[in-house]
Design a protein around this motif. Structure first.
Motif, short mmCIF file in Angstrom:
data_model
loop_
_atom_site.label_atom_id
_atom_site.label_comp_id
_atom_site.label_asym_id
_atom_site.label_seq_id
_atom_site.Cartn_x
_atom_site.Cartn_y
_atom_site.Cartn_z
N GLU A 1 3.84 -5.84 -5.68
CA GLU A 1 2.50 -5.65 -5.11
C GLU A 1 1.80 -6.98 -4.86
O GLU A 1 0.97 -7.10 -3.96
CB GLU A 1 1.64 -4.81 -6.05
CG GLU A 1 2.04 -3.36 -6.07
CD GLU A 1 1.08 -2.51 -6.87
OE1 GLU A 1 0.56 -2.98 -7.89
OE2 GLU A 1 0.86 -1.36 -6.45
N LYS B 1 4.76 3.37 -0.39
CA LYS B 1 5.73 3.59 -1.46
C LYS B 1 6.61 2.37 -1.67
O LYS B 1 6.90 1.64 -0.73
CB LYS B 1 6.64 4.77 -1.09
CG LYS B 1 6.03 6.10 -1.37
CD LYS B 1 7.09 7.19 -1.26
CE LYS B 1 6.53 8.44 -1.88
NZ LYS B 1 7.45 9.51 -2.03
N ILE B 2 7.04 2.22 -2.90
CA ILE B 2 8.01 1.18 -3.23
C ILE B 2 9.39 1.80 -3.04
O ILE B 2 9.67 2.88 -3.57
CB ILE B 2 7.84 0.72 -4.69
CG1 ILE B 2 6.50 0.01 -4.88
CG2 ILE B 2 9.01 -0.19 -5.10
CD1 ILE B 2 6.14 -0.27 -6.32
N THR C 1 6.00 5.64 -14.43
CA THR C 1 5.26 4.40 -14.14
C THR C 1 3.93 4.68 -13.42
O THR C 1 3.04 3.84 -13.45
CB THR C 1 6.06 3.43 -13.24
OG1 THR C 1 6.28 4.04 -11.96
CG2 THR C 1 7.36 3.02 -13.90
N PHE D 1 7.39 -3.70 -10.52
CA PHE D 1 6.60 -3.08 -9.45
C PHE D 1 5.33 -3.88 -9.16
O PHE D 1 4.96 -4.09 -8.01
CB PHE D 1 6.23 -1.63 -9.81
CG PHE D 1 7.39 -0.68 -9.78
CD1 PHE D 1 8.59 -0.97 -9.14
CD2 PHE D 1 7.29 0.57 -10.41
CE1 PHE D 1 9.65 -0.07 -9.12
CE2 PHE D 1 8.34 1.48 -10.39
CZ PHE D 1 9.52 1.15 -9.74
N LYS D 2 4.66 -4.35 -10.21
CA LYS D 2 3.45 -5.16 -10.02
C LYS D 2 3.78 -6.46 -9.30
O LYS D 2 3.01 -6.92 -8.48
CB LYS D 2 2.78 -5.45 -11.37
CG LYS D 2 2.03 -4.26 -11.91
CD LYS D 2 1.31 -4.59 -13.21
CE LYS D 2 0.47 -3.41 -13.66
NZ LYS D 2 -0.05 -3.60 -15.02
N PHE E 1 3.66 4.74 -10.27
CA PHE E 1 3.76 4.14 -8.93
C PHE E 1 4.40 5.14 -7.98
O PHE E 1 5.19 5.97 -8.39
CB PHE E 1 4.62 2.88 -8.97
CG PHE E 1 3.93 1.68 -9.55
CD1 PHE E 1 3.39 0.69 -8.73
CD2 PHE E 1 3.82 1.53 -10.93
CE1 PHE E 1 2.76 -0.42 -9.27
CE2 PHE E 1 3.18 0.42 -11.47
CZ PHE E 1 2.66 -0.55 -10.65
N ALA E 2 4.04 5.02 -6.70
CA ALA E 2 4.69 5.84 -5.66
C ALA E 2 6.01 5.16 -5.32
O ALA E 2 6.03 4.05 -4.78
CB ALA E 2 3.80 5.92 -4.43
N VAL E 3 7.11 5.80 -5.69
CA VAL E 3 8.42 5.18 -5.53
C VAL E 3 9.39 6.13 -4.84
O VAL E 3 9.47 7.30 -5.18
CB VAL E 3 9.01 4.78 -6.92
CG1 VAL E 3 10.39 4.14 -6.76
CG2 VAL E 3 8.07 3.85 -7.67
N ILE F 1 7.39 -1.51 -14.73
CA ILE F 1 6.01 -1.67 -14.25
C ILE F 1 5.77 -3.13 -13.85
O ILE F 1 5.18 -3.43 -12.82
CB ILE F 1 5.00 -1.18 -15.31
CG1 ILE F 1 5.05 0.35 -15.39
CG2 ILE F 1 3.59 -1.67 -14.99
CD1 ILE F 1 4.26 0.96 -16.54
N ASP G 1 0.81 -1.21 0.00
CA ASP G 1 0.00 0.00 0.00
C ASP G 1 0.85 1.26 0.00
O ASP G 1 0.42 2.31 -0.43
CB ASP G 1 -0.90 0.02 1.26
CG ASP G 1 -1.76 -1.23 1.32
OD1 ASP G 1 -2.22 -1.68 0.26
OD2 ASP G 1 -1.95 -1.75 2.42
#
Length: 134
Positions: A131, A4-5, A27, A127-128, A29-31, A124, A2
């Motif tokens: 998750e 940041k990465i 991307t 990152f997925k 995403f929150a990184v 991506i 949930d």
């Protein structure tokens, strides 16, 4: 995942770091991306932050050819560290040598080998994958 990465990029090339940072931004995403320019700086960072979940990486992209401590030496040093957190590690290299790709497979902690340049689609995907982990 949930929050940041946390992404740690270990690469001695400022241009590559800049490009990866731009790809990360695209991307969606929150990184939280941290870059270290050699394996020793990365080891020092990890030792200092091993208990700090706010910054400890979920994903590491590791170049092979670097000064001080190269990618392989970094992996060997990391394996000797007492770190319990799970991290997805990928070798990210411009090397096209089959022996580098094969060598990456010999390390249990290395999940794969990515040839530079890194694509937004591949990032991506990584990152997925994070998750989907428990």
């Amino acid at each position: 995942m949930d929050s940041k990465i946390n992404l740690l990029v270990i690469d001695d090339d400022d241009i590559n770091i800049f490009i990866i940072r731009k790809i990360v931004e695209k991307t969606g995403f929150a990184v939280n991306m941290i870059a270290k320019t050699n394996g020793q700086l990365a080891i020092d960072f990890l030792l200092e932050n091993r208990e700090n979940a706010e910054v400890f990486p979920h994903l590491m992209l590791i170049d092979i050819n670097m000064p001080v401590l190269n990618g392989w030496e970094f992996i060997e040093a990391y394996e000797k560290m007492d770190i319990s957190q799970k991290v997805d590690m990928y070798m990210l290299s411009s090397s096209v040598y089959e022996n580098d790709i094969e060598k990456a497979k010999t390390y249990k902690i290395v999940k794969g080998f990515i040839s530079k340049p890194l694509s937004i689609e591949r990032l991506i995907e990584l990152f997925k994958g994070l998750e989907e982990q428990p």
